[in-house]
Design an enzyme around this catalytic site. Structure first.
Site, PDB file in Angstrom:
ATOM      1  N   LYS A 161      52.026  32.084   8.708  1.00  0.00           N
ATOM      2  CA  LYS A 161      51.372  31.224   7.702  1.00  0.00           C
ATOM      3  C   LYS A 161      50.507  32.045   6.736  1.00  0.00           C
ATOM      4  O   LYS A 161      50.206  31.594   5.637  1.00  0.00           O
ATOM      5  CB  LYS A 161      50.526  30.156   8.402  1.00  0.00           C
ATOM      6  CG  LYS A 161      51.356  29.156   9.227  1.00  0.00           C
ATOM      7  CD  LYS A 161      50.453  28.279  10.088  1.00  0.00           C
ATOM      8  CE  LYS A 161      51.236  27.309  10.958  1.00  0.00           C
ATOM      9  NZ  LYS A 161      50.349  26.606  11.920  1.00  0.00           N
ATOM     10  N   SER A 194      52.578  31.126  14.038  1.00  0.00           N
ATOM     11  CA  SER A 194      51.624  30.792  12.970  1.00  0.00           C
ATOM     12  C   SER A 194      51.064  31.998  12.230  1.00  0.00           C
ATOM     13  O   SER A 194      50.401  31.824  11.202  1.00  0.00           O
ATOM     14  CB  SER A 194      50.472  29.967  13.530  1.00  0.00           C
ATOM     15  OG  SER A 194      50.939  28.686  13.837  1.00  0.00           O
ATOM     16  N   TYR A 231      59.556  25.084   7.222  1.00  0.00           N
ATOM     17  CA  TYR A 231      58.404  25.317   8.111  1.00  0.00           C
ATOM     18  C   TYR A 231      58.857  25.939   9.447  1.00  0.00           C
ATOM     19  O   TYR A 231      58.268  26.920   9.914  1.00  0.00           O
ATOM     20  CB  TYR A 231      57.639  24.003   8.347  1.00  0.00           C
ATOM     21  CG  TYR A 231      56.535  24.167   9.358  1.00  0.00           C
ATOM     22  CD1 TYR A 231      55.324  24.775   9.017  1.00  0.00           C
ATOM     23  CD2 TYR A 231      56.707  23.757  10.683  1.00  0.00           C
ATOM     24  CE1 TYR A 231      54.320  24.955   9.965  1.00  0.00           C
ATOM     25  CE2 TYR A 231      55.708  23.934  11.629  1.00  0.00           C
ATOM     26  CZ  TYR A 231      54.527  24.537  11.261  1.00  0.00           C
ATOM     27  OH  TYR A 231      53.534  24.734  12.205  1.00  0.00           O
ATOM     28  N   TYR A 280      42.016  28.104  14.591  1.00  0.00           N
ATOM     29  CA  TYR A 280      41.845  26.654  14.741  1.00  0.00           C
ATOM     30  C   TYR A 280      40.473  26.330  15.335  1.00  0.00           C
ATOM     31  O   TYR A 280      39.469  26.792  14.809  1.00  0.00           O
ATOM     32  CB  TYR A 280      43.000  26.065  15.580  1.00  0.00           C
ATOM     33  CG  TYR A 280      44.337  26.629  15.198  1.00  0.00           C
ATOM     34  CD1 TYR A 280      44.891  26.337  13.961  1.00  0.00           C
ATOM     35  CD2 TYR A 280      45.040  27.492  16.030  1.00  0.00           C
ATOM     36  CE1 TYR A 280      46.110  26.865  13.582  1.00  0.00           C
ATOM     37  CE2 TYR A 280      46.260  28.026  15.656  1.00  0.00           C
ATOM     38  CZ  TYR A 280      46.784  27.714  14.428  1.00  0.00           C
ATOM     39  OH  TYR A 280      47.978  28.246  14.053  1.00  0.00           O
ATOM     40  N   VAL A 312      51.380  31.006  18.455  1.00  0.00           N
ATOM     41  CA  VAL A 312      51.562  30.475  19.803  1.00  0.00           C
ATOM     42  C   VAL A 312      52.588  31.303  20.612  1.00  0.00           C
ATOM     43  O   VAL A 312      52.722  31.112  21.821  1.00  0.00           O
ATOM     44  CB  VAL A 312      51.911  28.953  19.697  1.00  0.00           C
ATOM     45  CG1 VAL A 312      53.370  28.752  19.357  1.00  0.00           C
ATOM     46  CG2 VAL A 312      51.506  28.212  20.934  1.00  0.00           C
TER      47      VAL A 312
HETATM   48  N1  GLN Z   1      55.542  26.561  15.057  1.00  0.00           N
HETATM   49  C1  GLN Z   1      54.362  26.212  15.808  1.00  0.00           C
HETATM   50  C2  GLN Z   1      54.104  24.721  15.748  1.00  0.00           C
HETATM   51  O1  GLN Z   1      54.216  24.134  14.718  1.00  0.00           O
HETATM   52  C3  GLN Z   1      53.208  27.010  15.291  1.00  0.00           C
HETATM   53  C4  GLN Z   1      51.938  26.804  16.096  1.00  0.00           C
HETATM   54  C5  GLN Z   1      51.112  28.034  16.318  1.00  0.00           C
HETATM   55  O2  GLN Z   1      51.582  29.165  16.353  1.00  0.00           O
HETATM   56  N2  GLN Z   1      49.849  27.796  16.546  1.00  0.00           N
HETATM   57  O3  GLN Z   1      53.785  24.106  16.714  1.00  0.00           O
END
Ligand code: GLN
Length: 306
Positions: free
Chosen positions: A66, A63, A188, A240, A258
């Site tokens: 992003k 993420s 994505y 988050y 993650v």
């Molecule tokens: N690719 C991961 C997902 O969609 C990204 C989540 C993350 O890094 N928090 O679950």
């Protein structure tokens, strides 16, 4: 300020903390990473740098990518993007579906999965060869032509991407996604599969510490106001449902992935990347690094809390 000494001390302190975290395995391929990896790298806007531990081993930035997708969409379309998604913390987990119902398919912010998917949809509508063009953008921002997606990670996430598929369909049912499921999800998953090491990460995001300009060639990626806004979003939404806690304990705009990576920005000074793949609800070691640095009251005290 002796960054080297501070980072070295923090690394040693945190290395030995009782660490009960676990690697994320809901993306099967992430489960193959050694839990022992632990690296830190700092890059300053006056071109100093220092790394320790496994700071030059690539990992899945997930993420954290992003930030780059919203940066590109913002640079192409400006304020228009905020008609499709919000700028509020969600207070929910990254892949939650619940708010979308009451918010009528408008994701709260660009960092939760639903918001990142809407950004992917925007980019798909504006780029000729979306995956290639986005990669070219990332390489330019990073000043590194070797960066790439990981097909293994993207395929692995696709094979287990049930919740993200649900998110796509839910947003689509409200009309806030234009492109086909296969295209949006493929983009994505590829975005999330980008690989970098801590050194590459901290160098890539220096533009956010430098009013939107790259350090090496002065190229303006975002204007000053847009840069402040991306930093504001990282400060309020980058973690988050733990964003408040990171702001409270560290006080810097940051973003987690993650895969165990965290990038944080000290505007006008430096960026710092930490990687430790062991997670629990909180990222055990990575978070501890930031808290420890903060408690040393050394380089992170911009908010002068405590
Ligand atoms: N690719 C991961 C997902 O969609 C990204 C989540 C993350 O890094 N928090 O679950």
């Amino acid at each position: 300020m002796n960054y080297t000494k501070i980072i070295e001390e923090v690394y040693q302190d945190v290395k030995n903390i009782d660490d009960k975290g676990h690697i994320a395995t809901y993306i099967p391929e992430l489960g193959n990473v050694s839990p022992e990896n632990f690296g830190i790298h700092i890059s300053t806007i006056d071109s100093k740098e220092f790394g320790i531990g496994t700071y030059n081993k690539k990992f899945s930035i997930q993420s954290i990518a992003k930030i780059l997708s919203v940066t590109l969409a913002y640079s192409i379309l400006g304020e228009e993007i905020w008609q499709r998604l919000g700028v509020e913390p969600s207070g929910t987990t990254f892949n939650s579906l619940v708010q979308l119902e009451t918010d009528k398919g408008i994701p709260r912010n660009p960092f939760i999965n639903s918001g990142a998917m809407v950004i992917c949809d925007i980019l798909l509508s504006h780029l000729k060869n979306p995956k290639q063009d986005f990669l070219t953008f990332v390489r330019e921002v990073a000043g590194n032509s070797t960066l790439n997606y990981s097909k293994n990670i993207a395929d692995s996430e696709k094979s287990a991407g049930f919740r993200n598929i649900a998110l796509y369909n839910f947003i689509k049912s409200f009309g806030n996604i234009k492109n086909d499921a296969s295209e949006v999800l493929d983009f994505y998953f590829s975005l999330c599969s980008l690989e970098m090491d801590c050194k590459e990460l901290s160098k890539t995001f220096l533009y956010l510490a430098n009013s939107g300009r790259q350090i090496d060639n002065n190229h303006q990626i975002l204007n000053k106001s847009q840069t402040k806004r991306i930093n504001a979003l990282m400060q309020t939404c980058g973690f988050y449902d733990e964003s408040g806690e990171f702001a409270f304990k560290v006080g810097l705009p940051g973003k987690s992935g993650v895969g165990g990576g965290i990038i944080a920005i000290h505007p006008h000074k430096y960026t710092i990347a930490v990687w430790s793949p062991k997670l629990k609800r909180k990222f055990v070691q990575s978070h501890a690094v930031f808290r420890t640095i903060y408690h040393k009251n050394a380089i992170f005290n911009i908010l002068k809390i405590g």
